[in-house]
Design a protein around this motif. Structure first.
Motif, PDB file in Angstrom:
ATOM      1  N   GLY A 143       0.665  -1.232  -0.093  1.00  0.00           N
ATOM      2  CA  GLY A 143       0.039  -0.112  -0.036  1.00  0.00           C
ATOM      3  C   GLY A 143       0.840   1.237   0.075  1.00  0.00           C
ATOM      4  N   LEU A 144       2.088   1.242   0.253  1.00  0.00           N
ATOM      5  CA  LEU A 144       3.038   2.486   0.049  1.00  0.00           C
ATOM      6  C   LEU A 144       3.799   2.642  -1.410  1.00  0.00           C
ATOM      7  CD1 LEU A 144       5.008   1.439   3.320  1.00  0.00           C
ATOM      8  CD2 LEU A 144       3.081   2.917   2.995  1.00  0.00           C
ATOM      9  N   GLY A 145       3.303   1.963  -2.368  1.00  0.00           N
ATOM     10  CA  GLY A 145       3.922   2.291  -3.503  1.00  0.00           C
ATOM     11  C   GLY A 145       5.394   2.037  -3.643  1.00  0.00           C
ATOM     12  N   GLU A 146       5.963   2.932  -4.267  1.00  0.00           N
ATOM     13  CA  GLU A 146       7.467   3.021  -4.276  1.00  0.00           C
ATOM     14  C   GLU A 146       8.337   3.252  -3.107  1.00  0.00           C
ATOM     15  OE1 GLU A 146       9.342   2.332  -6.956  1.00  0.00           O
ATOM     16  OE2 GLU A 146       7.437   1.854  -7.943  1.00  0.00           O
ATOM     17  N   ARG A 147       7.535   3.842  -2.059  1.00  0.00           N
ATOM     18  CA  ARG A 147       8.020   3.850  -0.690  1.00  0.00           C
ATOM     19  C   ARG A 147       8.103   2.545   0.084  1.00  0.00           C
ATOM     20  NH1 ARG A 147       4.562   7.020   2.364  1.00  0.00           N
ATOM     21  NH2 ARG A 147       2.949   7.217   0.654  1.00  0.00           N
ATOM     22  N   ARG A 148       7.607   1.491  -0.564  1.00  0.00           N
ATOM     23  CA  ARG A 148       7.562   0.481   0.163  1.00  0.00           C
ATOM     24  C   ARG A 148       9.080  -0.322   0.476  1.00  0.00           C
ATOM     25  NH1 ARG A 148       6.682  -0.814  -5.141  1.00  0.00           N
ATOM     26  NH2 ARG A 148       7.778  -2.821  -6.291  1.00  0.00           N
ATOM     27  N   TRP A 149       9.856   0.306  -0.482  1.00  0.00           N
ATOM     28  CA  TRP A 149      11.307  -0.093  -0.192  1.00  0.00           C
ATOM     29  C   TRP A 149      12.044   0.442   0.889  1.00  0.00           C
ATOM     30  CZ3 TRP A 149      12.183  -4.559  -1.879  1.00  0.00           C
ATOM     31  CH2 TRP A 149      11.532  -4.920  -2.910  1.00  0.00           C
ATOM     32  N   TRP A 150      11.644   1.595   1.275  1.00  0.00           N
ATOM     33  CA  TRP A 150      11.941   2.264   2.528  1.00  0.00           C
ATOM     34  C   TRP A 150      11.420   1.640   3.670  1.00  0.00           C
ATOM     35  CZ3 TRP A 150      16.232   4.885   2.456  1.00  0.00           C
ATOM     36  CH2 TRP A 150      16.283   5.684   1.388  1.00  0.00           C
ATOM     37  N   PHE A 151      10.040   1.070   3.578  1.00  0.00           N
ATOM     38  CA  PHE A 151       9.607   0.175   4.419  1.00  0.00           C
ATOM     39  C   PHE A 151      10.495  -0.956   4.746  1.00  0.00           C
ATOM     40  CE2 PHE A 151       6.579  -2.861   5.767  1.00  0.00           C
ATOM     41  CZ  PHE A 151       5.873  -2.428   6.911  1.00  0.00           C
ATOM     42  N   ALA A 152      11.000  -1.404   3.808  1.00  0.00           N
ATOM     43  CA  ALA A 152      11.665  -2.672   3.965  1.00  0.00           C
ATOM     44  C   ALA A 152      13.095  -2.399   4.617  1.00  0.00           C
ATOM     45  CB  ALA A 152      11.743  -3.246   2.355  1.00  0.00           C
ATOM     46  N   VAL A 153      13.548  -1.211   4.256  1.00  0.00           N
ATOM     47  CA  VAL A 153      15.112  -0.848   4.863  1.00  0.00           C
ATOM     48  C   VAL A 153      14.654  -0.815   6.422  1.00  0.00           C
ATOM     49  CG1 VAL A 153      16.480   1.091   5.243  1.00  0.00           C
ATOM     50  CG2 VAL A 153      15.697   0.204   3.063  1.00  0.00           C
ATOM     51  N   GLY A 154      13.569   0.021   6.859  1.00  0.00           N
ATOM     52  CA  GLY A 154      13.213   0.014   8.166  1.00  0.00           C
ATOM     53  C   GLY A 154      13.119  -1.314   8.914  1.00  0.00           C
ATOM     54  N   ALA A 155      12.232  -2.308   8.382  1.00  0.00           N
ATOM     55  CA  ALA A 155      12.179  -3.719   8.595  1.00  0.00           C
ATOM     56  C   ALA A 155      13.663  -4.459   8.936  1.00  0.00           C
ATOM     57  CB  ALA A 155      11.111  -4.237   7.934  1.00  0.00           C
ATOM     58  N   VAL A 156      14.551  -4.175   7.849  1.00  0.00           N
ATOM     59  CA  VAL A 156      15.657  -4.764   8.072  1.00  0.00           C
ATOM     60  C   VAL A 156      16.318  -4.324   9.035  1.00  0.00           C
ATOM     61  CG1 VAL A 156      17.931  -5.147   6.926  1.00  0.00           C
ATOM     62  CG2 VAL A 156      15.781  -5.585   5.552  1.00  0.00           C
ATOM     63  N   VAL A 157      16.331  -2.840   9.511  1.00  0.00           N
ATOM     64  CA  VAL A 157      16.991  -2.383  10.599  1.00  0.00           C
ATOM     65  C   VAL A 157      16.583  -2.734  11.965  1.00  0.00           C
ATOM     66  CG1 VAL A 157      17.824   0.067  11.731  1.00  0.00           C
ATOM     67  CG2 VAL A 157      17.807  -0.219   9.058  1.00  0.00           C
ATOM     68  N   ALA A 158      15.364  -3.017  11.828  1.00  0.00           N
ATOM     69  CA  ALA A 158      14.662  -3.629  13.220  1.00  0.00           C
ATOM     70  C   ALA A 158      15.225  -4.976  13.375  1.00  0.00           C
ATOM     71  CB  ALA A 158      13.343  -3.696  12.906  1.00  0.00           C
ATOM     72  N   SER A 159      15.549  -5.768  12.532  1.00  0.00           N
ATOM     73  CA  SER A 159      15.971  -7.067  12.594  1.00  0.00           C
ATOM     74  C   SER A 159      17.349  -6.964  13.087  1.00  0.00           C
ATOM     75  CB  SER A 159      15.833  -7.838  11.177  1.00  0.00           C
ATOM     76  OG  SER A 159      16.288  -8.972  11.309  1.00  0.00           O
ATOM     77  N   PHE A 160      18.376  -6.413  12.505  1.00  0.00           N
ATOM     78  CA  PHE A 160      19.541  -6.247  12.855  1.00  0.00           C
ATOM     79  C   PHE A 160      19.805  -5.976  14.344  1.00  0.00           C
ATOM     80  CE2 PHE A 160      20.837  -6.905   8.395  1.00  0.00           C
ATOM     81  CZ  PHE A 160      21.862  -7.427   8.386  1.00  0.00           C
ATOM     82  N   VAL A 161      19.080  -4.843  14.697  1.00  0.00           N
ATOM     83  CA  VAL A 161      19.206  -4.146  15.909  1.00  0.00           C
ATOM     84  C   VAL A 161      18.474  -5.160  16.856  1.00  0.00           C
ATOM     85  CG1 VAL A 161      17.889  -2.106  17.408  1.00  0.00           C
ATOM     86  CG2 VAL A 161      19.032  -1.626  15.286  1.00  0.00           C
ATOM     87  N   TRP A 162      17.638  -5.850  16.708  1.00  0.00           N
ATOM     88  CA  TRP A 162      17.020  -6.675  17.691  1.00  0.00           C
ATOM     89  C   TRP A 162      17.811  -7.825  18.167  1.00  0.00           C
ATOM     90  CZ3 TRP A 162      14.137  -7.343  21.473  1.00  0.00           C
ATOM     91  CH2 TRP A 162      13.665  -8.665  22.081  1.00  0.00           C
ATOM     92  N   PHE A 163      18.095  -8.670  17.009  1.00  0.00           N
ATOM     93  CA  PHE A 163      19.086  -9.731  17.036  1.00  0.00           C
ATOM     94  C   PHE A 163      20.496  -9.489  17.636  1.00  0.00           C
ATOM     95  CE2 PHE A 163      15.955 -11.641  13.929  1.00  0.00           C
ATOM     96  CZ  PHE A 163      15.443 -12.539  14.842  1.00  0.00           C
ATOM     97  N   THR A 164      21.187  -8.374  17.233  1.00  0.00           N
ATOM     98  CA  THR A 164      22.231  -7.986  17.855  1.00  0.00           C
ATOM     99  C   THR A 164      22.333  -7.529  19.100  1.00  0.00           C
ATOM    100  OG1 THR A 164      22.944  -6.783  15.499  1.00  0.00           O
ATOM    101  CG2 THR A 164      24.317  -6.294  17.563  1.00  0.00           C
ATOM    102  N   GLY A 165      21.183  -6.815  19.524  1.00  0.00           N
ATOM    103  CA  GLY A 165      21.019  -6.697  21.002  1.00  0.00           C
ATOM    104  C   GLY A 165      20.662  -7.851  21.818  1.00  0.00           C
ATOM    105  N   LEU A 166      19.791  -8.678  21.303  1.00  0.00           N
ATOM    106  CA  LEU A 166      19.490  -9.822  22.161  1.00  0.00           C
ATOM    107  C   LEU A 166      20.844 -10.655  22.517  1.00  0.00           C
ATOM    108  CD1 LEU A 166      17.312 -11.644  23.328  1.00  0.00           C
ATOM    109  CD2 LEU A 166      16.964 -12.702  21.198  1.00  0.00           C
ATOM    110  N   GLY A 167      21.408 -10.830  21.235  1.00  0.00           N
ATOM    111  CA  GLY A 167      22.605 -11.725  21.312  1.00  0.00           C
ATOM    112  C   GLY A 167      23.673 -11.261  22.095  1.00  0.00           C
TER     113      GLY A 167
END
Length: 210
Positions: free
Chosen positions: A146-170
């Motif tokens: 639903g975000l059109g071309e901005r969906r890839w910025w949405f993906a960037v945010g989700a990827v950052v969330a993954s790296f931050v979470w797993f790094t912090g948890l580990g």
């Protein structure tokens, strides 16, 4: 320069990504345990985070349609994931029932697992979990569409969330090491792991087929 809509999309992806992964589950419990043991943390974090990169990219790119278009794929993932979770739960339960608890001491070099088995387990807990496909390919893909071309910025945010979470948890798990210096704490953790993974496996088995 990032525009405000792009920043908003990235922020939405960050928040949405965290909402999906910050929960008690098989993958997070495994990362926590490896962090407490200081055992191949970097490799485990890399497997979980890079797997999310692949899955998030595929989901935002529209691969969720494949899950919906191939009826047998969901069932195969469901049964395979349940079998793996039950096997892992059995191993955790056996560790929890060890009378002395000594085999669970994090600093006992004699019981350290090899890199290969640890990486294989991290990959299996990620890729054999049917919920990860629902979350990243279907759910995240639907929101991003639903975000059109901005969906890839949405993906960037989700990827950052993954790296931050797993790094912090580990790597942040070391803050709990004083508590887990006692064998009884390790036995309690493994008992919890066994219960959670059994519950997840049962949930997969009793869930209605799509």
């Amino acid at each position: 320069m990032l525009t405000s809509p792009a920043l908003l999309a990235a922020g939405s992806g960050l928040g949405f990504g965290l909402s999906l992964i910050v929960a008690i589950g098989a993958q997070n419990l495994f990362v926590l345990r490896q962090g407490l043991r200081r055992e191949h943390i970097g490799a485990v974090v890399a497997v979980c985070s890079l797997s999310d990169v692949v899955l998030i990219t595929a989901g935002v790119g529209g691969a969720g349609a494949l899950i919906r278009a191939v009826p047998w794929l969901g069932g195969t993932l469901r049964w395979g994931g349940a079998a793996f979770l039950l096997a892992y739960a059995a191993l955790a339960g056996r560790r929890a029932l060890t009378a002395s608890g000594g085999a669970l001491r994090a600093d006992d070099a004699g019981i350290r697992a090899g890199l290969g088995p640890v990486v294989a387990t991290a990959a299996a807990l990620t890729w054999l979990n049917p919920h990860v496909y629902l979350d990243t390919l279907v759910l995240m893909g639907s929101v991003a569409s639903g975000l059109g071309e901005r969906r890839w910025w949405f993906a960037v945010g989700a990827v950052v969330a993954s790296f931050v979470w797993f790094t912090g948890l580990g790597y942040g798990a070391r803050l709990l090491r004083p508590l887990f210096a006692r064998p009884v704490a390790w036995r309690a953790l493994d008992g919890g792991v066994a219960v959670v993974m059994t519950a997840l496996a049962v949930g997969l088995l009793v869930a209605p087929s799509a």
